[in-house]
Write a protein that holds these residues in place. Structure first.
Motif, mmCIF file in Angstrom:
data_model
loop_
_atom_site.group_PDB
_atom_site.id
_atom_site.type_symbol
_atom_site.label_atom_id
_atom_site.label_comp_id
_atom_site.label_asym_id
_atom_site.label_seq_id
_atom_site.Cartn_x
_atom_site.Cartn_y
_atom_site.Cartn_z
ATOM 1 N N ARG A 188 -15.388 6.167 34.263
ATOM 2 C CA ARG A 188 -15.344 4.961 33.424
ATOM 3 C C ARG A 188 -15.274 5.306 31.938
ATOM 4 O O ARG A 188 -15.336 4.418 31.095
ATOM 5 C CB ARG A 188 -16.559 4.085 33.709
ATOM 6 N N ARG A 189 -15.190 6.585 31.627
ATOM 7 C CA ARG A 189 -15.111 7.069 30.249
ATOM 8 C C ARG A 189 -16.220 6.458 29.390
ATOM 9 O O ARG A 189 -15.975 5.895 28.321
ATOM 10 C CB ARG A 189 -13.732 6.794 29.650
ATOM 11 N N SER A 190 -17.440 6.595 29.867
ATOM 12 C CA SER A 190 -18.603 6.134 29.124
ATOM 13 C C SER A 190 -19.834 6.916 29.574
ATOM 14 O O SER A 190 -19.848 7.479 30.672
ATOM 15 C CB SER A 190 -18.836 4.635 29.338
ATOM 16 N N PHE A 191 -20.826 6.977 28.711
ATOM 17 C CA PHE A 191 -22.110 7.524 29.126
ATOM 18 C C PHE A 191 -23.213 6.571 28.660
ATOM 19 O O PHE A 191 -23.070 5.880 27.642
ATOM 20 C CB PHE A 191 -22.333 8.957 28.617
ATOM 21 N N THR A 192 -24.281 6.525 29.436
ATOM 22 C CA THR A 192 -25.353 5.562 29.202
ATOM 23 C C THR A 192 -26.618 6.276 28.748
ATOM 24 O O THR A 192 -27.016 7.283 29.329
ATOM 25 C CB THR A 192 -25.655 4.756 30.474
ATOM 26 N N VAL A 193 -27.235 5.735 27.705
ATOM 27 C CA VAL A 193 -28.500 6.258 27.187
ATOM 28 C C VAL A 193 -29.600 5.282 27.567
ATOM 29 O O VAL A 193 -29.512 4.095 27.260
ATOM 30 C CB VAL A 193 -28.447 6.421 25.649
#
Length: 323
Positions: A188-193
């Motif tokens: 999804r071309r994202s990273f979650t913090v």
């Protein structure tokens, strides 16, 4: 990971201004901030507490802007209690791309406290879903960082402006109670913090970073709401009491029903016996005896006469009741 501050001496001539002593960090050199065309961005400019009363400026090439202004596409606000001033740029276009400096006026000497290269793109290399996130003390917040395909294999980081500490994929303790967990959302071309166990001191400016490109995010941690928690507890207690009362009433009704069901056969049996006893008493020939007797006139005796002089032949019914 916190980088140690390092001061490098620069001499930048901007008209009649001379900027020296750029305070920077080894890990923070050549930082690039990408913004979508037509979008906006807010940059925090931290400074030492000794500069609280000094004038602050925002420079692009030879353009100077003083703090505490608010224009259609630009606002600069000083926050002395936080030792920083914020610069908000709106409706950014390609021509806004360039090097910017956060400047403090140190007795006539212009000192750069932070420098960043802002790049305006139709599709930013790094961006965030929300640039302002808030949470309650003891709770948690989530920030989603987006990146382009070119940053797919680059290191993903969550960094704090104030102390230049950065955290990579995985889980890292940031304080006694709070922690940071970063997960890459493959595909999804994202990273979650995810920050949990928040403390008031976790409030401040952070940025998502990958491949030397970043996007700022402001985190606000407020006090827990004791009144709301109390109301929640009271509401739970009220519901619990109502449910308990309903269950108790239901239990009482069930108990009464069972008791009556168990008692009914005895009552029916007793009533049956009473009815049988009453029936037997009413039809017993020994108790109520009716005797029928006929007294005929004896021809040899003097007949009873009526007042009219005629004889009376009488039939007498007598009933002998039990004593």
């Amino acid at each position: 990971m916190a980088a140690q501050p390092k001061t490098k001496i620069l001499y930048i001539s901007l008209g009649f201004w001379l900027i020296i002593g750029v305070e920077s960090y080894d890990a923070w050199t050549n930082q690039v901030l990408t913004v979508q065309t037509g979008g906006s961005v807010t940059i925090p400019c931290h400074y030492d507490k000794k500069y609280t009363q000094q004038k602050k400026y925002w420079f692009l090439d030879i353009v100077e802007t003083y703090t505490n202004i608010s224009e259609e596409n630009m606002s600069i606000i000083d926050h002395p209690d936080q030792s920083l001033f914020t610069v908000t740029m709106r409706n950014l276009q390609d021509e806004d791309t360039g090097d910017y400096h956060c400047i403090v006026d140190n007795e006539g000497i212009m000192r750069s406290t932070y420098e960043v290269y802002i790049k305006v793109q139709s599709a930013p290399n790094v961006s965030v879903v929300s640039s302002s996130v808030s949470g309650h003390e003891g709770g948690g917040i989530s920030v989603q960082c987006l990146y382009s395909s070119g940053c797919q294999n680059k290191v993903k980081q969550w960094c704090r402006y104030k102390d230049q500490s950065c955290y990579t994929l995985g889980r890292t303790d940031t304080s006694q109670n709070s922690s940071v967990q970063i997960s890459d959302d493959d595909g999804r071309r994202s990273f979650t913090v995810l920050m949990t166990g928040l403390r008031r001191t976790d409030s401040g400016w952070y940025f998502c970073s990958t491949g030397g490109v970043m996007s700022p995010v402001h985190i606000t941690v407020t006090e827990a709401e004791p009144d709301k928690e109390k109301d929640t507890d009271n509401e739970f207690l009220t519901v619990w009491l109502r449910v308990s009362a309903a269950l108790l009433l239901l239990l009482i009704l069930i108990s009464v029903f069972i008791w009556r069901q168990r008692r009914r056969p005895k009552q029916d049996e007793h009533q049956t016996r009473e009815r049988k006893s009453s029936k037997t008493t009413d039809t017993d020939p020994v108790n109520d005896i009716i005797y029928y007797s006929t007294i005929d006139h004896d021809p040899g005796s003097e007949a009873m006469k009526s007042p009219a002089g005629g004889a009376i032949n009488s039939i007498i019914y007598s009933t002998v009741a039990p004593h």
